[in-house]
Every structure is written in structure tokens, then in C-alpha cells.
Design a protein around this motif. Sequence first.
Motif, PDB file in Angstrom:
ATOM      1  N   TRP A   1     -41.526 -46.640  14.614  1.00  9.76           N
ATOM      2  CA  TRP A   1     -41.835 -47.216  15.920  1.00  9.76           C
ATOM      3  C   TRP A   1     -43.326 -47.490  16.124  1.00  9.76           C
ATOM      4  N   PRO A   2     -44.266 -46.638  15.713  1.00  6.91           N
ATOM      5  CA  PRO A   2     -45.685 -46.978  15.924  1.00  6.91           C
ATOM      6  C   PRO A   2     -46.074 -48.305  15.263  1.00  6.91           C
ATOM      7  N   GLN A   3     -45.565 -48.561  14.058  1.00  9.90           N
ATOM      8  CA  GLN A   3     -45.876 -49.813  13.374  1.00  9.90           C
ATOM      9  C   GLN A   3     -45.201 -50.999  14.055  1.00  9.90           C
ATOM     10  N   ILE A   4     -43.961 -50.800  14.506  1.00  8.92           N
ATOM     11  CA  ILE A   4     -43.237 -51.868  15.203  1.00  8.92           C
ATOM     12  C   ILE A   4     -43.968 -52.211  16.492  1.00  8.92           C
ATOM     13  N   LEU A   5     -44.338 -51.218  17.254  1.00  6.45           N
ATOM     14  CA  LEU A   5     -45.040 -51.449  18.517  1.00  6.45           C
ATOM     15  C   LEU A   5     -46.379 -52.141  18.277  1.00  6.45           C
ATOM     16  N   ALA A   6     -47.098 -51.747  17.247  1.00  2.00           N
ATOM     17  CA  ALA A   6     -48.375 -52.396  16.930  1.00  2.00           C
ATOM     18  C   ALA A   6     -48.171 -53.871  16.616  1.00  2.00           C
TER      19      ALA A   6
ATOM     20  N   ALA B   1     -32.576 -50.452  22.455  1.00  2.00           N
ATOM     21  CA  ALA B   1     -31.638 -51.265  21.687  1.00  2.00           C
ATOM     22  C   ALA B   1     -31.898 -51.125  20.188  1.00  2.00           C
ATOM     23  N   VAL B   2     -33.158 -51.134  19.808  1.00  2.00           N
ATOM     24  CA  VAL B   2     -33.499 -50.987  18.399  1.00  2.00           C
ATOM     25  C   VAL B   2     -33.146 -49.592  17.914  1.00  2.00           C
ATOM     26  N   ARG B   3     -33.436 -48.592  18.724  1.00  2.00           N
ATOM     27  CA  ARG B   3     -33.141 -47.203  18.336  1.00  2.00           C
ATOM     28  C   ARG B   3     -31.646 -47.004  18.136  1.00  2.00           C
TER      29      ARG B   3
ATOM     30  N   PRO C   1     -31.072 -46.052  13.493  1.00  2.00           N
ATOM     31  CA  PRO C   1     -31.336 -44.659  13.848  1.00  2.00           C
ATOM     32  C   PRO C   1     -32.682 -44.124  13.352  1.00  2.00           C
ATOM     33  N   HIS C   2     -33.237 -44.701  12.302  1.00  3.98           N
ATOM     34  CA  HIS C   2     -34.511 -44.190  11.762  1.00  3.98           C
ATOM     35  C   HIS C   2     -35.721 -44.925  12.313  1.00  3.98           C
TER      36      HIS C   2
END
Length: 54
Positions: free
Chosen positions: A19-24, A7-9, A13-14
Motif C-alpha cells: 500500500w505505501p508504494q501504491i499510494l505514492a 476495494a483493492v484490499r 489480500p496482500h
Amino acid sequence: MHVFKAAVRDSLPHVSTWWPQILAAITTGVTNAASEGINRAINTDAVHLYPNAL
């Protein structure tokens, strides 16, 4: 988690770049706001402990 990522992707689009920072942030609960609060508390303590340091 995969549904959220998709959903975020689709919305941003960027997001793959971030994503690594968001997931962390999601998995650890540590955000910039949390780290800023910790830094503020440390600075406040330091000012009271060492008032003549500056």
C-alpha cells in the motif's frame, strides 16, 4: 481514497504490504513506466553527448 483502498484490499489480500508504494504512485503520478522513460531519455542524451565514453 478510502473506498478505493477498501476495494483493492478486498480484491488483493496482500495489498497492505504494497500500500505505501501504491499510494505514492497514485498521489505523485510517478510510476515505474515514468521513471523508465526518464532514464531512457537521460541515457539517449548521454550516448549522443559522449559517444566515445564506452
